[in-house]
Motif scaffolding. Structure first.
Motif, mmCIF file in Angstrom:
data_model
loop_
_atom_site.group_PDB
_atom_site.id
_atom_site.type_symbol
_atom_site.label_atom_id
_atom_site.label_comp_id
_atom_site.label_asym_id
_atom_site.label_seq_id
_atom_site.Cartn_x
_atom_site.Cartn_y
_atom_site.Cartn_z
ATOM 1 N N ARG A 123 31.147 -5.676 61.640
ATOM 2 C CA ARG A 123 31.361 -5.277 63.089
ATOM 3 C C ARG A 123 30.959 -3.613 63.410
ATOM 4 O O ARG A 123 30.600 -2.844 63.106
ATOM 5 N N ALA A 124 30.613 -4.378 65.020
ATOM 6 C CA ALA A 124 30.589 -2.769 65.939
ATOM 7 C C ALA A 124 31.007 -3.375 66.947
ATOM 8 O O ALA A 124 31.396 -4.394 67.398
ATOM 9 N N GLY A 144 34.433 1.690 79.290
ATOM 10 C CA GLY A 144 35.060 -0.129 78.513
ATOM 11 C C GLY A 144 34.295 -0.018 77.023
ATOM 12 O O GLY A 144 33.385 0.472 77.378
ATOM 13 N N ILE A 145 34.673 -1.196 76.769
ATOM 14 C CA ILE A 145 33.879 -1.312 75.736
ATOM 15 C C ILE A 145 34.340 -2.978 75.335
ATOM 16 O O ILE A 145 34.963 -3.284 75.767
ATOM 17 N N VAL A 146 32.826 -3.458 74.260
ATOM 18 C CA VAL A 146 33.266 -4.780 73.883
ATOM 19 C C VAL A 146 32.846 -5.028 72.451
ATOM 20 O O VAL A 146 32.230 -4.601 71.985
ATOM 21 N N ALA A 147 33.853 -5.408 71.724
ATOM 22 C CA ALA A 147 33.298 -5.896 69.829
ATOM 23 C C ALA A 147 32.521 -6.629 69.861
ATOM 24 O O ALA A 147 32.809 -7.981 70.558
ATOM 25 N N GLY A 148 31.955 -7.048 68.408
ATOM 26 C CA GLY A 148 31.496 -7.856 68.275
ATOM 27 C C GLY A 148 31.125 -7.475 66.506
ATOM 28 O O GLY A 148 31.562 -6.987 66.230
ATOM 29 N N ARG A 149 29.583 -8.189 65.970
ATOM 30 C CA ARG A 149 29.231 -7.755 64.909
ATOM 31 C C ARG A 149 27.292 -7.511 65.177
ATOM 32 O O ARG A 149 26.554 -8.320 66.291
ATOM 33 N N PRO A 168 28.732 -10.471 70.771
ATOM 34 C CA PRO A 168 29.946 -10.148 71.315
ATOM 35 C C PRO A 168 30.888 -11.029 70.834
ATOM 36 O O PRO A 168 30.706 -11.936 70.195
ATOM 37 N N GLU A 169 31.989 -11.405 69.973
ATOM 38 C CA GLU A 169 33.467 -11.583 69.174
ATOM 39 C C GLU A 169 33.367 -12.697 70.367
ATOM 40 O O GLU A 169 33.095 -13.677 69.916
ATOM 41 N N SER A 170 33.203 -12.824 71.727
ATOM 42 C CA SER A 170 33.163 -13.776 72.504
ATOM 43 C C SER A 170 32.657 -14.783 72.160
ATOM 44 O O SER A 170 32.663 -16.305 72.445
ATOM 45 N N GLU A 171 30.958 -14.922 71.398
ATOM 46 C CA GLU A 171 30.591 -16.192 71.632
ATOM 47 C C GLU A 171 30.470 -16.091 69.924
ATOM 48 O O GLU A 171 30.030 -17.279 70.181
ATOM 49 N N ALA A 190 28.451 -10.409 83.154
ATOM 50 C CA ALA A 190 30.186 -10.380 83.371
ATOM 51 C C ALA A 190 31.192 -10.028 81.824
ATOM 52 O O ALA A 190 31.884 -9.877 81.792
ATOM 53 N N ILE A 191 30.634 -9.551 81.149
ATOM 54 C CA ILE A 191 31.811 -10.105 79.590
ATOM 55 C C ILE A 191 30.672 -8.220 79.031
ATOM 56 O O ILE A 191 31.231 -7.880 77.794
#
Length: 207
Positions: A123-124, A144-149, A168-171, A190-191
């Protein structure tokens, strides 16, 4: 207290990073603001002595605003990996070395994670602080922060920096499983962490 509104038509982008300047310029385009980079103006790069993204963004924005006598927008951003206790974090660009080789930086991150024996998902977060400064010293800052891996090997031809190794976690949730480097700019805008900070900035400081 309400944030100060930006009332001019020219904004200095306090960066010498072509990728960041291009991305911020794209975000500003709908607001009819002429973006000029610190590099174009020949402004020096201040030493980033802050210990947080916010501190460094404010330092860079204020230095550019006072040097150019124009409002200036600075970004300080990077990738923070949980398994590395938040590294590379504010040192994300420095991990790329003097030549700004982000292939080297991504390999360095991956080797560091492997040395920790971390199991997937790794995770990152991408974090962005945007600071808008005026020559009189006033500053407005948004984060702004976006979570992902992390993914390995890096994938994609879009974006810059660590984008090809960050999903990104949205993916993950959508099942598309693309890295930022595989997402066309309009989709990333957009994200992304920068887009999230930018939306806060626009809502507070722009008409």
């Amino acid at each position: 207290m309400a944030a100060r509104r930006f009332a001019g038509d020219t904004l200095v982008i306090a960066s010498h990073n072509a990728g960041k300047v291009r991305e911020i310029g794209d975000l500003l385009a709908p607001f009819r603001v002429r973006a000029v980079s610190a590099g174009e103006l020949g402004l020096p790069e201040p030493e980033e002595t802050g210990e947080t993204f916010v501190a460094n963004a404010e330092l860079k924005a204020l230095a550019a605003a006072q040097a150019a006598n124009l409002p200036a927008l600075a970004d300080d951003s990077g990738m923070a990996v949980d398994a590395l206790d938040g590294a590379p974090g504010i040192y994300s660009a420095r991990w790329a070395g003097a030549k700004k080789d982000f292939n080297y930086a991504m390999d360095k991150v991956w080797r560091a994670v492997q040395d920790k024996g971390t199991e997937p998902p790794i995770r990152a977060q991408f974090i962005c602080a945007l600071s808008l400064a005026w020559p009189d010293g006033h500053i407005e800052t948004f984060e702004g922060i976006v979570a992902g891996r992390l993914v390995w090997r890096p994938r994609g031809v879009y974006g810059f920096g660590y984008d090809p190794m960050f999903m990104p976690e949205s993916e993950v949730e959508s099942g598309q499983l693309r890295s930022f480097g595989e997402m066309p700019p309009e989709e990333k805008h957009a994200i992304s962490h920068r887009a999230r900070a930018f939306r806060l900035l626009i809502n507070a400081c722009f008409d």
